[in-house]
Design a protein around this motif. Structure first.
Motif, PDB file in Angstrom:
ATOM      1  N   PRO A  35      38.024  59.325  93.213  1.00 54.16           N
ATOM      2  CA  PRO A  35      39.236  59.689  92.798  1.00 54.16           C
ATOM      3  C   PRO A  35      40.001  60.010  93.938  1.00 54.16           C
ATOM      4  O   PRO A  35      39.710  60.297  95.157  1.00 54.16           O
ATOM      5  CB  PRO A  35      38.795  61.265  92.101  1.00 54.16           C
ATOM      6  CG  PRO A  35      37.411  61.531  92.604  1.00 54.16           C
ATOM      7  CD  PRO A  35      36.742  60.200  92.984  1.00 54.16           C
ATOM      8  N   ILE A  36      41.097  59.856  93.808  1.00 52.48           N
ATOM      9  CA  ILE A  36      42.415  60.046  94.964  1.00 52.48           C
ATOM     10  C   ILE A  36      42.631  61.655  95.214  1.00 52.48           C
ATOM     11  O   ILE A  36      42.116  62.585  94.132  1.00 52.48           O
ATOM     12  CB  ILE A  36      43.807  59.422  94.546  1.00 52.48           C
ATOM     13  CG1 ILE A  36      44.354  60.303  93.154  1.00 52.48           C
ATOM     14  CG2 ILE A  36      43.582  58.030  94.382  1.00 52.48           C
ATOM     15  CD1 ILE A  36      45.724  59.667  92.975  1.00 52.48           C
ATOM     16  N   PRO A  37      42.779  62.112  96.163  1.00 52.18           N
ATOM     17  CA  PRO A  37      43.130  63.610  96.576  1.00 52.18           C
ATOM     18  C   PRO A  37      44.542  64.207  95.763  1.00 52.18           C
ATOM     19  O   PRO A  37      45.257  63.427  95.137  1.00 52.18           O
ATOM     20  CB  PRO A  37      43.544  63.514  98.036  1.00 52.18           C
ATOM     21  CG  PRO A  37      43.779  62.223  98.226  1.00 52.18           C
ATOM     22  CD  PRO A  37      43.113  61.236  97.348  1.00 52.18           C
ATOM     23  N   GLY A  38      44.034  65.317  95.093  1.00 51.35           N
ATOM     24  CA  GLY A  38      45.119  66.043  94.502  1.00 51.35           C
ATOM     25  C   GLY A  38      44.742  65.918  92.808  1.00 51.35           C
ATOM     26  O   GLY A  38      45.771  66.375  92.218  1.00 51.35           O
ATOM     27  N   ALA A 136      50.893  61.581  85.128  1.00 46.11           N
ATOM     28  CA  ALA A 136      49.805  62.359  85.079  1.00 46.11           C
ATOM     29  C   ALA A 136      50.416  64.078  85.121  1.00 46.11           C
ATOM     30  O   ALA A 136      49.763  64.761  84.493  1.00 46.11           O
ATOM     31  CB  ALA A 136      48.801  62.251  86.210  1.00 46.11           C
ATOM     32  N   ARG A 137      51.461  64.019  85.964  1.00 50.67           N
ATOM     33  CA  ARG A 137      51.801  65.363  86.073  1.00 50.67           C
ATOM     34  C   ARG A 137      52.468  65.972  84.895  1.00 50.67           C
ATOM     35  O   ARG A 137      52.434  67.160  84.607  1.00 50.67           O
ATOM     36  CB  ARG A 137      52.924  65.208  87.287  1.00 50.67           C
ATOM     37  CG  ARG A 137      52.401  65.149  88.586  1.00 50.67           C
ATOM     38  CD  ARG A 137      53.287  65.207  89.734  1.00 50.67           C
ATOM     39  NE  ARG A 137      54.352  65.949  89.692  1.00 50.67           N
ATOM     40  CZ  ARG A 137      55.154  66.432  90.624  1.00 50.67           C
ATOM     41  NH1 ARG A 137      55.562  65.427  91.396  1.00 50.67           N
ATOM     42  NH2 ARG A 137      56.099  67.274  90.311  1.00 50.67           N
ATOM     43  N   VAL A 152      46.872  67.257  87.393  1.00 48.63           N
ATOM     44  CA  VAL A 152      47.438  67.291  88.873  1.00 48.63           C
ATOM     45  C   VAL A 152      47.819  68.991  88.970  1.00 48.63           C
ATOM     46  O   VAL A 152      48.965  69.276  88.896  1.00 48.63           O
ATOM     47  CB  VAL A 152      48.403  66.644  89.062  1.00 48.63           C
ATOM     48  CG1 VAL A 152      48.982  66.461  90.820  1.00 48.63           C
ATOM     49  CG2 VAL A 152      48.178  64.964  88.656  1.00 48.63           C
ATOM     50  N   PRO A 153      46.949  69.740  89.614  1.00 38.59           N
ATOM     51  CA  PRO A 153      46.971  71.132  89.743  1.00 38.59           C
ATOM     52  C   PRO A 153      48.315  71.332  90.664  1.00 38.59           C
ATOM     53  O   PRO A 153      49.226  72.312  90.451  1.00 38.59           O
ATOM     54  CB  PRO A 153      45.935  71.778  90.064  1.00 38.59           C
ATOM     55  CG  PRO A 153      44.912  70.812  89.744  1.00 38.59           C
ATOM     56  CD  PRO A 153      45.354  69.549  89.812  1.00 38.59           C
ATOM     57  N   MET A 163      49.354  60.872  96.941  1.00 41.83           N
ATOM     58  CA  MET A 163      48.561  60.274  95.841  1.00 41.83           C
ATOM     59  C   MET A 163      49.138  59.017  95.625  1.00 41.83           C
ATOM     60  O   MET A 163      48.542  57.827  95.544  1.00 41.83           O
ATOM     61  CB  MET A 163      49.005  61.069  94.578  1.00 41.83           C
ATOM     62  CG  MET A 163      48.114  62.372  94.440  1.00 41.83           C
ATOM     63  SD  MET A 163      48.703  63.359  92.818  1.00 41.83           S
ATOM     64  CE  MET A 163      47.690  62.265  91.612  1.00 41.83           C
ATOM     65  N   VAL A 164      50.506  58.950  95.995  1.00 42.30           N
ATOM     66  CA  VAL A 164      51.362  57.545  95.754  1.00 42.30           C
ATOM     67  C   VAL A 164      50.731  56.576  97.030  1.00 42.30           C
ATOM     68  O   VAL A 164      50.479  55.389  96.781  1.00 42.30           O
ATOM     69  CB  VAL A 164      52.861  57.520  95.812  1.00 42.30           C
ATOM     70  CG1 VAL A 164      53.314  56.262  95.791  1.00 42.30           C
ATOM     71  CG2 VAL A 164      53.157  58.217  94.267  1.00 42.30           C
TER      72      VAL A 164
END
Length: 437
Positions: A35-38, A136-137, A152-153, A163-164
């Motif tokens: 998974p990506i960070p964030g 996602a946000r 995405v907290p 993320m991008v």
């Protein structure tokens, strides 16, 4: 066939290429699960289990990424940006004279076009990555999930940019891995990665059909799907190999004391000249209205009509538009990818002619006539193959990306045939028997 594979592994250079390709595939599959960070991975898994991710609006792209898109991993975008960039450059080659001139320059021009494709891939990855993060946000990635807004907290600008950038770098790595396979492995790298991405979703999709079935604890539905899949594979192999061979005779020419020409050959026109491109174009075009309606906050009549008619794969209007778009794009892509006038001019330049047809304009008209005649059955075949998931959706309650559906089975069979032919040709160069004795 198994003996030929065993001989391939016993050949040192072929074994090295096959093992290198397998190693790249392992690296690619590992990346689709990081998974990506964030991103809150637990919330993503909860929403995927609740929403049954394959039935969402992003199901097609998720299938091409091997399930990585909806898990929001570092390879979430997969090879879709590269595929899109390649198609755009191929279409622009017909429109922009500079690109057309580069295409005619041979290897140097092709290398330049490949470089443009890489730049466009990165640009599209940034654009698609930004869209995925925004989706996602907003919680629209898993509509109906109660935790969709908590995927995405941290919604700060720094987290979004991270993320991008991560997804864009992942796309660049995927593109690099594909080129490594092409240079040092077996087959076309991008096609191999696409093959692996689609094949990776097969086991879960098949098991979901079994668990959702009611006849003999789901085994009847499971066996029926396997049988339908085998029939479709046979049909696709038969049509993909079918071609119309137009005979070409080259006149004998004397240059000094040597004689050139006088040979007979043929122009192979495939029944499915467009490949899987029309299905991808039609699917993408039908996703646009649904995507606009999903992000629209109004309750107007157009949004209601799109939601009722263009988001359900088993709706008659959706089926009709899908079929008609596939037929249209089949003719459109064949028209821009095969130029009868250019072929006729090249034949005339080198002294070639079709028996019974005069060189020049009559040859171009004849080629155009034959191409239109064989494109009709090819386009209808693509439309019928693409509708199999819809029939499965109605009959078995399967997902919209049915495992033996049109796009997936066309890509898998096409890539499989291409790779097997490359291995066979290398075996035959070493005086071995091929796969087909």
């Amino acid at each position: 066939m198994l003996t030929a594979f065993a001989r391939a592994f016993r050949t040192p250079d072929l074994r090295k290429k096959l093992l290198f390709t397998l190693a790249i595939i392992v690296v690619y599959r590992v990346g689709t699960h990081i998974p990506i960070p964030g991103v809150d991975y637990k919330n993503v898994q909860f929403c995927m289990d609740q929403a049954k991710a394959n039935t969402g609006l992003f199901g097609l792209v998720n299938m091409f990424s091997g399930g990585a898109l909806l898990q929001i991993t570092i390879f979430a975008l997969g090879i879709m940006p590269y595929i899109t960039a390649s198609i755009i450059l191929q279409l622009l080659t017909v429109v922009i004279p500079r690109l057309e001139a580069l295409k005619k320059e041979g290897q140097a021009g092709t290398a330049k076009i490949t470089q443009y494709t890489r730049y466009l891939t990165v640009a599209l990855a940034i654009l698609q990555g930004t869209g995925l993060v925004a989706t996602a946000r907003s919680g629209a990635l898993f509509s109906g999930c109660q935790l969709a807004g908590q995927i995405v907290p941290d919604q700060s600008i720094f987290t979004t940019i991270t993320m991008v950038v991560t997804m864009t770098a992942g796309t660049a790595v995927v593109m690099w891995l594909g080129e490594l396979i092409t240079d040092r492995g077996i087959g076309n790298g991008m096609s191999i990665l696409m093959f692996i991405s689609i094949a990776a979703t097969f086991p879960s999709a098949l098991w979901a059909i079994k668990t959702q079935g009611s006849l003999a604890d789901g085994w009847i539905e499971f066996g029926t799907v396997i049988l339908v899949g085998l029939v479709m594979v046979g049909l696709v192999v038969f049509v993909e190999q079918a071609q119309r061979r137009i005979p070409v005779q080259y006149a004998k020419r004397m240059i000094g004391r040597r004689s050139y020409g006088g040979t007979s050959t043929y122009i192979p026109l495939k029944v499915n000249q467009a490949g899987v491109i029309p299905v991808i174009f039609a699917s993408s075009l039908l996703y646009i209205p649904a995507l606009i309606a999903q992000f629209s906050k109004s309750d107007s009549g157009w949004k209601t009509w799109i939601t009722q008619n263009l988001t359900k794969g088993d709706h008659p209007i959706y089926i009709s538009l899908y079929f008609l778009l596939i037929v249209f794009f089949a003719f459109f892509y064949v028209a821009i990818s095969f130029n009868p006038e250019e072929v006729a001019d090249n034949m005339k330049k080198y002294g070639g002619f079709i028996p019974g047809i005069r060189a020049g304009r009559p040859t171009a008209e004849y080629l155009s006539y034959v191409l239109n005649r064989i494109t009709w059955p090819g386009s209808l075949y693509l439309g019928l193959i693409a509708l199999v998931p819809t029939m499965a959706l109605v009959g078995f309650g399967a997902s919209q990306n049915f495992p033996f559906g049109g796009t997936s089975i066309l890509i898998i069979v096409g890539v499989g045939l291409e790779t097997v032919k490359q291995i066979e040709s290398q075996l035959q160069q070493r005086n071995y028997e091929g796969f087909l004795r």
